[in-house]
Design a protein around this motif. Sequence first.
Motif, PDB file in Angstrom:
ATOM      1  N   LEU A  90       0.814  -1.208   0.000  1.00  0.00           N
ATOM      2  CA  LEU A  90       0.000   0.000   0.000  1.00  0.00           C
ATOM      3  C   LEU A  90       0.851   1.263   0.000  1.00  0.00           C
ATOM      4  O   LEU A  90       0.358   2.339  -0.335  1.00  0.00           O
ATOM      5  CB  LEU A  90      -0.919   0.010   1.231  1.00  0.00           C
ATOM      6  CG  LEU A  90      -1.896  -1.158   1.356  1.00  0.00           C
ATOM      7  CD1 LEU A  90      -2.613  -1.111   2.694  1.00  0.00           C
ATOM      8  CD2 LEU A  90      -2.883  -1.138   0.218  1.00  0.00           C
ATOM      9  N   ALA A  91       2.119   1.142   0.370  1.00  0.00           N
ATOM     10  CA  ALA A  91       2.997   2.303   0.458  1.00  0.00           C
ATOM     11  C   ALA A  91       4.444   1.886   0.243  1.00  0.00           C
ATOM     12  O   ALA A  91       4.774   0.700   0.258  1.00  0.00           O
ATOM     13  CB  ALA A  91       2.845   2.960   1.830  1.00  0.00           C
ATOM     14  N   LYS A  92       5.288   2.891   0.036  1.00  0.00           N
ATOM     15  CA  LYS A  92       6.741   2.697  -0.041  1.00  0.00           C
ATOM     16  C   LYS A  92       7.378   3.692   0.916  1.00  0.00           C
ATOM     17  O   LYS A  92       6.823   4.764   1.168  1.00  0.00           O
ATOM     18  CB  LYS A  92       7.257   2.964  -1.463  1.00  0.00           C
ATOM     19  CG  LYS A  92       6.852   1.938  -2.474  1.00  0.00           C
ATOM     20  CD  LYS A  92       7.484   2.251  -3.815  1.00  0.00           C
ATOM     21  CE  LYS A  92       7.107   1.207  -4.852  1.00  0.00           C
ATOM     22  NZ  LYS A  92       7.695   1.513  -6.167  1.00  0.00           N
ATOM     23  N   ALA A  93       8.545   3.333   1.431  1.00  0.00           N
ATOM     24  CA  ALA A  93       9.273   4.262   2.285  1.00  0.00           C
ATOM     25  C   ALA A  93       9.606   5.502   1.471  1.00  0.00           C
ATOM     26  O   ALA A  93      10.045   5.408   0.326  1.00  0.00           O
ATOM     27  CB  ALA A  93      10.540   3.608   2.814  1.00  0.00           C
ATOM     28  N   ALA A  94       9.393   6.673   2.034  1.00  0.00           N
ATOM     29  CA  ALA A  94       9.533   7.935   1.302  1.00  0.00           C
ATOM     30  C   ALA A  94      10.986   8.385   1.247  1.00  0.00           C
ATOM     31  O   ALA A  94      11.367   9.396   1.826  1.00  0.00           O
ATOM     32  CB  ALA A  94       8.655   9.005   1.927  1.00  0.00           C
ATOM     33  N   THR A  95      11.808   7.640   0.503  1.00  0.00           N
ATOM     34  CA  THR A  95      13.203   8.031   0.300  1.00  0.00           C
ATOM     35  C   THR A  95      13.272   8.988  -0.887  1.00  0.00           C
ATOM     36  O   THR A  95      12.315   9.108  -1.664  1.00  0.00           O
ATOM     37  CB  THR A  95      14.087   6.796   0.025  1.00  0.00           C
ATOM     38  OG1 THR A  95      13.639   6.184  -1.182  1.00  0.00           O
ATOM     39  CG2 THR A  95      14.006   5.799   1.162  1.00  0.00           C
ATOM     40  N   ASN A  96      14.407   9.651  -1.045  1.00  0.00           N
ATOM     41  CA  ASN A  96      14.562  10.576  -2.169  1.00  0.00           C
ATOM     42  C   ASN A  96      14.393   9.866  -3.503  1.00  0.00           C
ATOM     43  O   ASN A  96      13.779  10.400  -4.422  1.00  0.00           O
ATOM     44  CB  ASN A  96      15.932  11.264  -2.104  1.00  0.00           C
ATOM     45  CG  ASN A  96      15.980  12.330  -1.033  1.00  0.00           C
ATOM     46  OD1 ASN A  96      14.956  12.867  -0.645  1.00  0.00           O
ATOM     47  ND2 ASN A  96      17.179  12.625  -0.553  1.00  0.00           N
TER      48      ASN A  96
END
Length: 147
Positions: free
Chosen positions: A35-41
């Motif tokens: 449902l989501a991904k870690a918000a990395t650059n």
Amino acid sequence: MKVLLIKDVKALGKAGEIKEVKDGYGQNFLIAKGLAKAATNQVLKQFDAEQRKKAENLRFELANLEKLKSELAKVSLEIKKPVGANGSLFGGVTKDEIAIALKEQCGFELDKKSLECETIKTLGLHEIGVKLGHAIHASFKLEVKAE
């Protein structure tokens, strides 16, 4: 932990939003279920690139539909059908027949489901509407003649 939502999550947010969540909820539920991904650059840059590409594809598709709309406005289609002694058509002109005639006479391949008309049961000139998508509607002229 900051996450980028890939899909809409009830009580959290819509796809494309960046949210601050607890580490366990983010790792064990949101990321684990896709449902989501870690918000990395890197993830944010990739997401922005995908959004720009989708927007460009949409602009291209809308431009093509507008061009098709203007070309269809110039079309004048002709279908010949047998008539009875009193001058009425045997049967009628269906959407399928209109789509086939449009392809044969003008080279436009449209789905019969996109045509906005009922079965035509009279001779003469008729205006046929076409749903092209993205709220773009076009029309062309159809003349039904006696054989």
